[in-house]
Design an enzyme around this catalytic site. Structure first.
Site, PDB file in Angstrom:
ATOM      1  N   TYR A 142       3.420  20.461  -1.071  1.00 50.41           N
ATOM      2  CA  TYR A 142       3.765  19.051  -0.827  1.00 50.41           C
ATOM      3  C   TYR A 142       5.115  18.949  -0.115  1.00 50.41           C
ATOM      4  O   TYR A 142       5.271  18.187   0.853  1.00 50.41           O
ATOM      5  CB  TYR A 142       3.786  18.314  -2.161  1.00 50.41           C
ATOM      6  CG  TYR A 142       3.950  16.815  -2.051  1.00 50.41           C
ATOM      7  CD1 TYR A 142       2.931  16.012  -1.547  1.00 50.41           C
ATOM      8  CD2 TYR A 142       5.125  16.192  -2.482  1.00 50.41           C
ATOM      9  CE1 TYR A 142       3.074  14.635  -1.467  1.00 50.41           C
ATOM     10  CE2 TYR A 142       5.278  14.818  -2.405  1.00 50.41           C
ATOM     11  CZ  TYR A 142       4.252  14.046  -1.900  1.00 50.41           C
ATOM     12  OH  TYR A 142       4.404  12.679  -1.819  1.00 50.41           O
ATOM     13  N   LYS A 146       5.860  17.193   3.524  1.00 50.80           N
ATOM     14  CA  LYS A 146       6.738  16.027   3.706  1.00 50.80           C
ATOM     15  C   LYS A 146       7.931  16.387   4.598  1.00 50.80           C
ATOM     16  O   LYS A 146       8.412  15.535   5.363  1.00 50.80           O
ATOM     17  CB  LYS A 146       7.182  15.481   2.350  1.00 50.80           C
ATOM     18  CG  LYS A 146       6.041  14.816   1.565  1.00 50.80           C
ATOM     19  CD  LYS A 146       5.447  13.611   2.303  1.00 50.80           C
ATOM     20  CE  LYS A 146       4.361  12.911   1.514  1.00 50.80           C
ATOM     21  NZ  LYS A 146       3.795  11.725   2.185  1.00 50.80           N
TER      22      LYS A 146
HETATM   23  N1  LIG Z   1       3.613   7.898  -6.001  1.00 46.05           N
HETATM   24  C1  LIG Z   1       4.743   8.556  -5.755  1.00 46.05           C
HETATM   25  O1  LIG Z   1       5.552   8.817  -6.676  1.00 46.05           O
HETATM   26  C2  LIG Z   1       5.090   8.952  -4.335  1.00 46.05           C
HETATM   27  C3  LIG Z   1       6.372   9.479  -4.116  1.00 46.05           C
HETATM   28  C4  LIG Z   1       6.737   9.823  -2.815  1.00 46.05           C
HETATM   29  C5  LIG Z   1       5.847   9.639  -1.779  1.00 46.05           C
HETATM   30  N2  LIG Z   1       4.598   9.147  -2.029  1.00 46.05           N
HETATM   31  C6  LIG Z   1       3.694   9.002  -0.887  1.00 46.05           C
HETATM   32  O2  LIG Z   1       3.184   7.693  -0.875  1.00 46.05           O
HETATM   33  C7  LIG Z   1       1.913   7.675  -0.223  1.00 46.05           C
HETATM   34  C8  LIG Z   1       0.927   6.929  -1.104  1.00 46.05           C
HETATM   35  O3  LIG Z   1       0.831   7.614  -2.328  1.00 46.05           O
HETATM   36  P1  LIG Z   1       0.337   6.903  -3.678  1.00 46.05           P
HETATM   37  O4  LIG Z   1       1.386   7.145  -4.680  1.00 46.05           O
HETATM   38  O5  LIG Z   1      -0.142   5.534  -3.400  1.00 46.05           O
HETATM   39  O6  LIG Z   1      -0.889   7.905  -4.009  1.00 46.05           O
HETATM   40  P2  LIG Z   1      -2.301   7.634  -4.656  1.00 46.05           P
HETATM   41  O7  LIG Z   1      -2.201   6.575  -5.686  1.00 46.05           O
HETATM   42  O8  LIG Z   1      -2.793   8.978  -5.034  1.00 46.05           O
HETATM   43  O9  LIG Z   1      -3.155   7.072  -3.426  1.00 46.05           O
HETATM   44  C9  LIG Z   1      -3.376   7.892  -2.304  1.00 46.05           C
HETATM   45  C10 LIG Z   1      -4.126   7.086  -1.261  1.00 46.05           C
HETATM   46  O10 LIG Z   1      -4.310   7.898  -0.097  1.00 46.05           O
HETATM   47  C11 LIG Z   1      -5.686   7.880   0.237  1.00 46.05           C
HETATM   48  N3  LIG Z   1      -6.088   9.077   0.964  1.00 46.05           N
HETATM   49  C12 LIG Z   1      -5.931  10.373   0.629  1.00 46.05           C
HETATM   50  N4  LIG Z   1      -6.444  11.175   1.577  1.00 46.05           N
HETATM   51  C13 LIG Z   1      -6.934  10.358   2.545  1.00 46.05           C
HETATM   52  C14 LIG Z   1      -7.598  10.580   3.776  1.00 46.05           C
HETATM   53  N5  LIG Z   1      -7.901  11.822   4.226  1.00 46.05           N
HETATM   54  N6  LIG Z   1      -7.937   9.494   4.548  1.00 46.05           N
HETATM   55  C15 LIG Z   1      -7.666   8.245   4.111  1.00 46.05           C
HETATM   56  N7  LIG Z   1      -7.075   7.972   2.924  1.00 46.05           N
HETATM   57  C16 LIG Z   1      -6.718   9.021   2.159  1.00 46.05           C
HETATM   58  C17 LIG Z   1      -6.391   7.760  -1.114  1.00 46.05           C
HETATM   59  O11 LIG Z   1      -7.738   7.378  -0.937  1.00 46.05           O
HETATM   60  P3  LIG Z   1      -8.891   7.740  -2.040  1.00 46.05           P
HETATM   61  O12 LIG Z   1      -8.860   6.634  -3.042  1.00 46.05           O
HETATM   62  O13 LIG Z   1     -10.133   7.794  -1.224  1.00 46.05           O
HETATM   63  O14 LIG Z   1      -8.520   9.073  -2.638  1.00 46.05           O
HETATM   64  C18 LIG Z   1      -5.519   6.679  -1.747  1.00 46.05           C
HETATM   65  O15 LIG Z   1      -5.843   5.422  -1.218  1.00 46.05           O
HETATM   66  C19 LIG Z   1       1.551   9.154   0.014  1.00 46.05           C
HETATM   67  O16 LIG Z   1       1.829   9.495   1.347  1.00 46.05           O
HETATM   68  C20 LIG Z   1       2.463   9.882  -0.944  1.00 46.05           C
HETATM   69  O17 LIG Z   1       2.722  11.207  -0.519  1.00 46.05           O
HETATM   70  C21 LIG Z   1       4.208   8.785  -3.279  1.00 46.05           C
END
Ligand SMILES: NC(=O)c1ccc[n+]([C@@H]2O[C@H](COP(=O)([O-])OP(=O)(O)OC[C@H]3O[C@@H](n4cnc5c(N)ncnc54)[C@H](OP(=O)(O)O)[C@@H]3O)[C@@H](O)[C@H]2O)c1
Length: 242
Positions: A142, A146
């Site tokens: 990861y 990033k």
């Molecule tokens: N949550 C945190 O603490 C955190 C911290 C830092 C950065 N981020 C970043 O924030 C962003 C959103 O994360 P989140 O926390 O909302 O994660 P999440 O709750 O796991 O949701 C991930 C989303 O990405 C979608 N996705 C994954 N692979 C995909 C693909 N190939 N094509 C289209 N959609 C896809 C998933 O769709 P499905 O439902 O189909 O799986 C879901 O809608 C990510 O880039 C993550 O790295 C999150």
């Protein structure tokens, strides 16, 4: 750029941060919000235009760009975290994280850059992480993705400057979504993260450090690797004991 009257497209809008972005965009007056998802039937927000989109499938990305020619704001949000170590973890998982978090985001930018140019320049929001700058056991892949996505963001910002496209990098520690469910600590609310990012776009910012954790991690970059790792060990220990 004004969010009010923008036409936005959000990846991974069915849950987590993507869903919060789509909702806040509507609430802040976006003229249209394309809420995209691998499974379009999983998008449950009223008022959005739903499109199918898998960012790792170039044909799917091309189809989304053709279906949404009026986009002025691209929110590159979709991402995965497979919990994979670099040396001993599954090579397929490392590649899948790169395909999604780096090449998927880049493919979106490549396909939508002409659209944004036609629509006056517009803006791209790339959702990165404080883990652009640090890794750890179980998160090597990861961190790699990033860090690469941060470099990619910096590169496309320079390349798209002449067409007037703002490229905003958004870094955060932990947000209250499925991805961070295993961390029982204080996390930023998804709607607050979306607002911080959209405020940054309206201010023309190249970078948004959305929480204290991301600001603290970035402030440690001048340290030596040894000092940096020690500071991160202390910060992580404090995070999990408070
Ligand atoms: N949550 C945190 O603490 C955190 C911290 C830092 C950065 N981020 C970043 O924030 C962003 C959103 O994360 P989140 O926390 O909302 O994660 P999440 O709750 O796991 O949701 C991930 C989303 O990405 C979608 N996705 C994954 N692979 C995909 C693909 N190939 N094509 C289209 N959609 C896809 C998933 O769709 P499905 O439902 O189909 O799986 C879901 O809608 C990510 O880039 C993550 O790295 C999150």
């Amino acid at each position: 750029m004004d969010i009010n009257n923008s036409v936005a497209l959000v990846t991974g809008a069915n849950r987590g941060l993507g869903r919060a972005f789509a909702q806040r965009l509507l609430e802040r007056g976006a003229r249209k919000v394309y809420a995209t998802a691998r499974r379009p039937e999983s998008v449950d927000l009223p008022g959005v235009e739903v499109l199918p989109l898998d960012i790792t499938d170039p044909a799917s990305v091309r189809a989304a760009a053709e279906a949404a020619p009026d986009v002025s704001l691209l929110v590159n949000n979709a991402g995965i975290q497979t919990g994979t170590d670099l040396v001993t973890g599954s090579p397929a998982a490392v590649r899948q994280e790169l395909e999604t978090n780096v090449f998927g985001h880049l493919q979106m930018i490549r396909e939508f850059a002409p659209t944004l140019a036609r629509n006056g320049g517009g803006a791209i929001v790339n959702i990165l992480s404080a883990m652009s700058w640090f890794g750890g056991r179980g998160a090597g892949a990861y961190h790699l993705t990033k860090a690469a996505a941060w470099a990619m963001t910096n590169g496309v910002r320079l390349e798209l400057a002449e067409q007037g496209t703002l490229v905003t990098a958004v870094h955060l520690g932990l947000a209250d979504t499925d991805m961070a469910a295993g961390w029982p600590v204080d996390k930023i609310a998804p709607s607050d993260l979306a607002d911080a990012a959209l405020d940054g776009v309206e201010a023309g910012s190249a970078e948004v450090l959305a929480d204290q954790w991301s600001r603290d991690v970035k402030s440690r970059l001048p340290l030596t690797p040894e000092e940096f790792n020690t500071a991160m060990d202390h910060a992580l220990a404090a995070l999990t004991t408070t």
